[in-house]
Design a protein around this motif. Structure first.
Motif, mmCIF file in Angstrom:
data_model
loop_
_atom_site.group_PDB
_atom_site.id
_atom_site.type_symbol
_atom_site.label_atom_id
_atom_site.label_comp_id
_atom_site.label_asym_id
_atom_site.label_seq_id
_atom_site.Cartn_x
_atom_site.Cartn_y
_atom_site.Cartn_z
ATOM 1 N N ASP A 110 0.818 -1.215 0.000
ATOM 2 C CA ASP A 110 0.000 0.000 0.000
ATOM 3 C C ASP A 110 0.851 1.263 0.000
ATOM 4 O O ASP A 110 0.466 2.278 -0.589
ATOM 5 N N MET A 111 2.035 1.220 0.659
ATOM 6 C CA MET A 111 2.866 2.417 0.779
ATOM 7 C C MET A 111 4.010 2.441 -0.231
ATOM 8 O O MET A 111 4.856 3.351 -0.189
ATOM 9 N N ASP A 112 4.032 1.434 -1.123
ATOM 10 C CA ASP A 112 5.128 1.327 -2.089
ATOM 11 C C ASP A 112 6.477 1.382 -1.368
ATOM 12 O O ASP A 112 7.410 2.090 -1.756
ATOM 13 N N ALA A 113 6.529 0.619 -0.276
ATOM 14 C CA ALA A 113 7.712 0.620 0.594
ATOM 15 C C ALA A 113 8.548 -0.624 0.330
ATOM 16 O O ALA A 113 8.032 -1.667 -0.073
ATOM 17 N N PRO A 114 9.847 -0.543 0.566
ATOM 18 C CA PRO A 114 10.688 -1.732 0.399
ATOM 19 C C PRO A 114 10.343 -2.788 1.440
ATOM 20 O O PRO A 114 10.121 -2.484 2.611
ATOM 21 N N LEU A 115 10.285 -4.030 0.985
ATOM 22 C CA LEU A 115 10.009 -5.180 1.843
ATOM 23 C C LEU A 115 11.134 -6.175 1.609
ATOM 24 O O LEU A 115 11.256 -6.729 0.523
ATOM 25 N N VAL A 116 11.970 -6.366 2.612
ATOM 26 C CA VAL A 116 13.192 -7.154 2.441
ATOM 27 C C VAL A 116 13.155 -8.347 3.371
ATOM 28 O O VAL A 116 12.884 -8.215 4.576
ATOM 29 N N GLU A 117 13.416 -9.507 2.815
ATOM 30 C CA GLU A 117 13.512 -10.714 3.621
ATOM 31 C C GLU A 117 14.952 -10.885 4.099
ATOM 32 O O GLU A 117 15.895 -10.757 3.327
ATOM 33 N N SER A 118 15.111 -11.155 5.382
ATOM 34 C CA SER A 118 16.438 -11.362 5.959
ATOM 35 C C SER A 118 16.466 -12.732 6.612
ATOM 36 O O SER A 118 15.638 -13.035 7.474
ATOM 37 N N GLU A 119 17.405 -13.542 6.192
ATOM 38 C CA GLU A 119 17.513 -14.867 6.776
ATOM 39 C C GLU A 119 18.165 -14.771 8.144
ATOM 40 O O GLU A 119 19.362 -14.597 8.274
ATOM 41 N N GLN A 120 17.346 -14.813 9.167
ATOM 42 C CA GLN A 120 17.785 -14.817 10.565
ATOM 43 C C GLN A 120 18.546 -13.554 10.950
ATOM 44 O O GLN A 120 19.346 -13.549 11.873
ATOM 45 N N LEU A 121 18.332 -12.436 10.188
ATOM 46 C CA LEU A 121 18.791 -11.071 10.526
ATOM 47 C C LEU A 121 20.308 -10.916 10.549
ATOM 48 O O LEU A 121 20.796 -9.901 11.034
ATOM 49 N N ARG A 122 21.047 -11.876 9.996
ATOM 50 C CA ARG A 122 22.495 -11.732 10.032
ATOM 51 C C ARG A 122 22.992 -10.628 9.086
ATOM 52 O O ARG A 122 24.103 -10.136 9.241
ATOM 53 N N ASP A 123 22.187 -10.262 8.092
ATOM 54 C CA ASP A 123 22.554 -9.195 7.166
ATOM 55 C C ASP A 123 21.797 -7.902 7.454
ATOM 56 O O ASP A 123 21.687 -7.026 6.590
ATOM 57 N N LEU A 124 21.276 -7.761 8.670
ATOM 58 C CA LEU A 124 20.424 -6.610 8.986
ATOM 59 C C LEU A 124 21.195 -5.291 8.914
ATOM 60 O O LEU A 124 20.635 -4.268 8.508
ATOM 61 N N ALA A 125 22.471 -5.280 9.296
ATOM 62 C CA ALA A 125 23.250 -4.032 9.267
ATOM 63 C C ALA A 125 23.327 -3.488 7.839
ATOM 64 O O ALA A 125 23.157 -2.274 7.614
ATOM 65 N N GLU A 126 23.559 -4.367 6.844
ATOM 66 C CA GLU A 126 23.624 -3.919 5.453
ATOM 67 C C GLU A 126 22.265 -3.429 4.967
ATOM 68 O O GLU A 126 22.162 -2.457 4.194
ATOM 69 N N ILE A 127 21.211 -4.080 5.420
ATOM 70 C CA ILE A 127 19.863 -3.652 5.020
ATOM 71 C C ILE A 127 19.562 -2.271 5.575
ATOM 72 O O ILE A 127 19.030 -1.397 4.869
ATOM 73 N N PHE A 128 19.884 -2.031 6.840
ATOM 74 C CA PHE A 128 19.695 -0.705 7.437
ATOM 75 C C PHE A 128 20.436 0.356 6.620
ATOM 76 O O PHE A 128 19.910 1.444 6.353
ATOM 77 N N GLU A 129 21.691 0.053 6.263
ATOM 78 C CA GLU A 129 22.484 1.018 5.503
ATOM 79 C C GLU A 129 21.792 1.366 4.189
ATOM 80 O O GLU A 129 21.717 2.541 3.809
ATOM 81 N N ARG A 130 21.266 0.355 3.499
ATOM 82 C CA ARG A 130 20.608 0.599 2.217
ATOM 83 C C ARG A 130 19.349 1.436 2.399
ATOM 84 O O ARG A 130 19.088 2.373 1.628
ATOM 85 N N PHE A 131 18.565 1.127 3.419
ATOM 86 C CA PHE A 131 17.342 1.907 3.665
ATOM 87 C C PHE A 131 17.675 3.388 3.877
ATOM 88 O O PHE A 131 17.036 4.273 3.318
#
Length: 840
Positions: free
Chosen positions: A538-559
Motif C-alpha cells: 500500500d505504501m510502495d515501501a521496500p520489503l526485504v527478507e532477511s535470513e535470521q537477521l544476520r545481514d540486517l546491518a547492510e539492510i539498514f544502511e541501504r534503507f
C-alpha cells in the motif's frame, strides 16, 4: 695476604687462607696444660672461651660475607640486545656460577622497519625492580626510540646497572650515500662507500628506470675511516623520473646497507588521462597544454606510488569513483600528496558510509555527501517476541543479538543532523530510546537495550501506532521541519490481522516513509499475503527478507542511503562562476544537465556552484593540488559537453593550475637523510652569479594531512641555502618554496636505509647517556662477571665486624671472669691467714 675466594653454604670467604689461623685455638689449651703442670690452674670454661675467641678472629680475618639483605638474594636481569645491528655479537657474557640471572631480549619492534627500541626493555626492568639484584644491559646503543624517560625511571629505582658495550661488529662495508641531481640537462650522481675494516668490494651503479642500464662497475679497495667517493653522470629522458641504484657485491654482514637508491623527477612530466568513456580529446588537450598527454585504460593504472611519479597531473573522469581499484586509488592519493596534480571530473566513491574514508576522498576537493543530505528522524521498531530469541543459523547468537548489533551500527550512517528512536514490541510496544530531534547518543542506546530479553507473542499494530506518534509528535521537543521521517519495522512476517489501508493512510498523512524487514517465514507461510506485506505494498515501501537477521546491518544502511535521495541531480542548471575561476578569461562551461550533490572540503575554494551546491572547487592536498568538477559525463548526463572544445578548455585550465610545478632552473640542490631528518642544501645562481637574500622554505607531505610540513631555510653562503625537516621515512618528494608561494626547486626522495644500519659499531653517545640516566657504569674491560660479583659483594653483609665484636666480648668476659676469680682467691687466702694468727 691474598687468596682466591671460596664459599661454604651461603657464607662467602674473600680471604679464606686466614681460616688456617683457627689452628691457633690450640694455644690456650697448651697454656692451660703447661700451667697446670707447674701447679697453676686455668678453668676449662675459660680455656674454651679463649679458643672460641681465637677461632672467631680467624674467621673475621677471612672476611666472610652473607646474603642477609633482601637484594643480595635476588637474581640479576640481563637485557640482551638482539637487533640486527649486533649481528655476530650475541654470545652470552661471562657469568659467575653462584649468582642467579634471568635473560630477556630486546630489539626491533614486531612491525615496521628494523630499529632498536630500548624503552620497553627498560620499562620491564623498572616494573621488576623489587625482584632484582641489578641489571646488565648488553647493547651497541643504536637506539631509535624515545628511551630517555624509561632510563630515568630505571635510575630512580636504585638498582645497580652495568652496561656492556657491544662494539665488535663483523667486518662490513656500506653504501653511505647515493645522490642524484639534474645539472645542465644531465643527472649528476655521487656515491659514498665506507667500511670498518680493510676489504675489497665491487660497486655497481645502475639506472633502473626508465630504461635499465649499468652505468658503472668498479672494484674498490676500502680502508676504515677512508670513504670512497665515486662521481658519474647520466643522460636520461628529460620528461621521465630517473631512478638509480648503487650496490656492493659480494654481500656483507648487513645486506640492508649494501645498496642505496636515488631518484630525480623529470623536467616536465606527462599528463595522464583516465576515463571510462571517450569524454575528452587527448590530442587537443596536448596541444592546448603543450605537454605530453598519456591516455591510460583504468586496468593499466598504477597501484604503486612509483607508477604515478612520471605524471605531473592526472585527469580522472569517473562519476562513481569506482573506475580505479582501491589500491590504485590509494597510490594515486599518495602521489597527489607528493606533488602530482589531480583533476577529478566526477567524484570519489560514495556508495557506502565507509567511502567517506576512501583514499581518493582524502585528497578530493569535492566529496559526495549522501549521508549529510536530507536529515532523517529514524524509528526502528523491533519485534522482541519469543521467536527473536532463537539461534541464528549455526551460530550461538540469537536473531535479537544481530538486531541489536545492527541498531548500534547505525552510528556509521547517521550524522549530527539526524535523530533516532528505538521501539520494541511483543504484546505491548515500548519506547526504549528516543533522542527527540537531537543527535542520538549510542552509549545511552546501548544501556537502554542491554536489559531486554525476547519473550511473548507478536502484536505489531499497537507498535505501528506508537511509532507514528513518536515520529510525528516528539514528546520532548517540537518537530523539526527539515527532518524526513523513516519507520523501519523488523518483525516476523506473520502478525495479527489489521486494516493495512488505514495504517498506510495514517503514515502518509504524517509524511512517514516505511521500510520493512521480515524474518524468513519458513513453515509459517500462509496462503494469502501477510499484513506487513500488504502494508508495504500500500505504501510502495521496500520489503526485504532477511535470513535470521544476520545481514540486517547492510539492510539498514541501504534503507537510510535510499532515504537520503539521489546523489545525482538532473535538470537544466546555470553555473554561477567565481571571478577568475581557473585563471581563465572566460569560463568555458555555462550550463549543466546533471551534477553530483557534494560538499566542499573545509579548506577548498569553491570556484563554481549551482545555487548553494558547489560544483567546481580547488584545494591543497599535501604538496599537490586537487581540482574537482562534480559532473557526470556518461549516457545522457551532460552529453552536450562530452568530447567538446568547451570541456577540453576547462580540462586544460584545470591541469595548468593543478599540475606539479617544473621548478626554477636557477636552483639546484642535494638531499640526504641524517638521524631521521631530511637535510637539504640548495644553490641559487643566475647569469649574474649567486642569488642572495631569498625567503625560502622547505615543504614535504605529512601522511593523511591537508597542509604540508614546512620549515624555513637559512642562507649559509653566497647563493647557498640550507635547512632540515622532520619527515616520515616514506617521503616521496620535497619542495623548496619562495616567499610568494612559487615552487623553485623539487626533488624526489627515496626511502632511506633503515636507521639500524646507517652506522656500524657502538653508539658511544647513547651508551654514555644511558649510563648517566640509569646511574650505571660502562663495562670497558669485557669482564661482566667480575663487575657483577663486585656489585653483588657490595650488596652482601660483611660479617667480620660482628665476629671481631664477639671475640672481643668473649675475651673481655674471660678477662673479667679471671680477675674476679683471682680476687676471690686472694680474699679467701687473706681470711684464712686472719683466722690462723689468733690460734698461733
Amino acid at each position: 695476604m691474598t687468596a682466591l675466594p671460596c664459599q661454604l653454604a651461603f657464607v662467602r670467604f674473600d680471604q679464606p687462607v686466614w681460616l688456617l689461623f683457627a689452628a691457633a685455638a690450640i694455644v690456650p689449651v697448651a697454656i692451660a696444660l703447661l700451667r697446670s703442670r707447674r701447679g697453676g690452674r686455668i678453668s676449662g670454661p675459660r680455656t674454651a672461651v679463649q679458643c672460641v675467641a681465637v677461632v672467631l678472629v680467624a674467621i673475621a680475618l677471612s672476611r666472610p660475607t652473607a646474603p642477609l639483605g633482601g637484594r643480595a638474594q635476588k637474581p640479576w636481569l640481563i637485557l640482551q640486545d638482539v637487533s640486527p645491528s649486533v649481528t655476530g655479537q650475541d654470545e652470552p657474557p661471562p657469568w659467575p656460577d653462584d649468582i642467579r640471572s634471568q635473560t630477556r631480549t630486546f630489539g626491533p619492534a614486531s612491525a615496521g622497519p628494523p630499529r632498536t627500541e630500548a624503552a620497553p626493555a627498560l620499562r620491564l626492568a623498572v616494573a621488576r625492580a623489587e625482584e632484582l639484584a641489578g641489571v646488565v644491559i648488553r647493547t651497541d646503543g643504536q637506539f631509535h626510540d624515545d628511551w630517555s624517560r624509561a632510563a630515568n625511571a630505571l635510575g630512580g629505582t636504585g638498582l645497580g646497572v652495568l652496561i656492556d658495550p657491544l662494539d665488535s661488529p663483523p667486518a662490513d662495508a656500506r653504501v653511505a650515500e647515493l645522490s642524484a641531481r639534474r645539472d645542465n640537462g644531465k643527472v649528476a650522481l655521487r656515491a659514498n662507500v665506507v667500511a670498518n675494516a680493510p676489504m675489497r668490494r665491487e660497486l655497481t651503479v645502475t639506472r633502473t628506470a626508465p630504461d635499465e642500464e649499468t652505468l658503472l662497475s668498479r672494484s674498490l679497495q676500502l680502508r676504515p675511516g677512508e670513504p670512497a667517493t665515486i662521481r658519474l653522470s647520466d643522460d636520461p629522458p628529460a620528461e621521465s623520473v630517473a631512478r638509480y641504484k648503487a650496490e656492493l657485491t659480494p654481500a656483507g654482514a648487513f645486506a640492508e646497507n649494501d645498496s642505496a637508491t636515488a631518484s630525480v623527477l623529470g623536467i616536465s612530466g606527462t599528463v595522464t588521462v583516465i576515463s571510462g568513456e571517450d569524454a575528452a580529446d587527448p590530442a587537443e588537450l596536448a596541444d592546448r597544454l603543450n605537454r605530453t598527454v598519456e591516455v591510460l585504460d583504468p586496468t593499466d593504472a598504477p597501484d604503486t606510488l612509483d607508477g604515478w611519479m612520471n605524471s605531473d597531473a592526472v585527469v580522472l573522469i569517473d562519476p562513481t569513483g569506482t573506475l580505479l581499484s582501491r589500491p590504485q586509488r590509494a597510490a594515486l592519493a599518495e602521489a597527489v600528496r607528493s606533488g602530482t596534480g589531480l583533476v577529478l571530473i566526477g567524484a570519489p566513491p560514495h556508495r557506502r558510509a565507509e567511502d567517506r574514508n576512501d583514499p581518493l576522498s582524502r585528497v578530493a576537493a569535492l566529496q559526495p555527501d549522501p549521508w549529510q543530505r536530507n536529515p532523517l528522524k529514524v524509528a526502528v521498531t523491533l519485534d522482541i517476541s519469543g521467536s527473536m530469541g532463537k539461534p541464528a543459523g549455526q551460530t550461538r547468537r540469537s536473531m535479537f543479538d544481530f538486531a541489536v548489533e545492527a541498531m548500534l551500527g547505525l552510528r556509521r550512517h547517521l550524522t549530527e543532523h539526524d535523530a533516532l528512536a528505538v521501539l520494541t514490541f511483543a504484546d505491548e510496544p515500548e519506547v526504549v530510546y528516543d533522542s527527540g530531534d537531537e543527535p542520538p547518543d549510542f552509549a545511552e542506546l546501548r544501556q537502554a537495550i542491554a536489559p531486554i530479553r525476547p519473550v511473548g507473542p507478536t502484536y505489531v499494530l499497537p507498535a505501528l501506532e506508537r511509532s507514528r506518534e513518536v515520529l510525528a509528535d516528539p514528546a520532548d521537543a517540537p518537530a523539526r521541519d527539515d527532518l524526513d521521517r523513516l519507520l523501519i519495522v523488523v518483525s516476523d512476517l506473520w502478525t495479527e490481522e489489521f486494516d493495512t489501508a488505514e495504517m498506510a493512510r495514517s503514515l502518509r498523512d504524517a509524511d512517514i516513509s516505511l521500510a520493512v524487514v521480515f524474518v524468513a517465514p519458513g513453515d509459517l507461510a500462509g496462503p494469502t499475503a501477510a499484513p506487513l506485506e500488504l502494508l508495504a505494498e500500500d505504501m510502495d515501501a521496500p520489503l526485504v527478507e532477511s535470513e535470521q537477521l544476520r545481514d540486517l546491518a547492510e539492510i539498514f544502511e541501504r534503507f537510510i542511503r535510499d532515504s537520503r535521495g539521489p546523489t545525482v541531480r538532473r535538470g537544466d542548471f546555470t553555473l554561477s562562476v567565481a571571478e577568475g575561476a581557473l585563471a581563465a578569461p572566460e569560463f568555458p562551461v555555462e550550463r549543466l544537465t546533471a551534477y553530483l550533490l557534494c560538499a566542499e572540503h573545509p579548506r577548498a575554494d569553491v570556484l563554481a556552484a549551482v545555487g548553494p551546491d558547489p560544483v567546481l572547487a580547488r584545494r591543497r592536498a599535501g604538496l599537490g593540488r586537487s581540482i574537482g568538477f562534480a559532473v557526470p559525463l556518461e549516457g545522457e548526463d551532460n552529453a552536450h559537453l562530452a568530447d567538446t572544445e568547451e570541456l577540453t578548455r576547462l580540462l586544460a585550465a584545470a591541469v595548468e593550475q593543478a599540475a606539479r610545478p617544473a621548478g626554477d632552473p636557477r636552483f639546484g640542490g642535494d638531499v640526504r637523510w641524517t638521524d631521521g631528518r631530511l637535510r637539504i642544501r640548495i644553490e641559487a645562481r643566475d647569469a649574474d652569479g649567486p642569488v642572495n637574500n631569498l625567503d625560502l622554505s622547505l615543504q614535504t607531505a605529512a601522511p593523511d594531512e591537508t597542509e604540508p610540513l614546512s620549515t624555513p631555510m637559512r642562507q649559509t653562503g653566497p647563493g647557498v641555502y640550507e635547512g632540515e625537516i622532520d619527515a616520515p621515512a616514506r617521503t616521496p618528494a620535497v619542495h623548496a618554496v619562495a616567499g610568494d608561494g612559487r615552487v623553485v626547486w623539487r626533488r624526489a626522495i627515496d626511502e632511506p636505509t633503515p636507521p639500524e644500519f646507517t652506522a656500524i659499531g657502538a653508539n658511544w653517545q647513547n651508551l654514555r647517556e644511558l649510563a648517566e640516566r640509569t646511574g650505571g657504569g660502562l663495562v670497558m674491560d669485557g669482564r661482566v662477571d667480575r663487575h657483577v660479583r663486585e656489585a653483588t659483594q657490595r650488596a652482601r653483609t660483611h660479617l667480620w665486624p660482628f665476629l671481631l665484636a664477639a671475640a672481643l666480648a668473649l675475651m673481655l668476659g674471660e678477662w673479667t671472669a679471671g680477675r674476679l676469680a683471682a680476687r676471690r682467691r686472694s680474699r679467701s687466702r687473706t681470711e684464712h691467714i686472719a683466722e690462723d694468727e689468733p690460734a698461733a
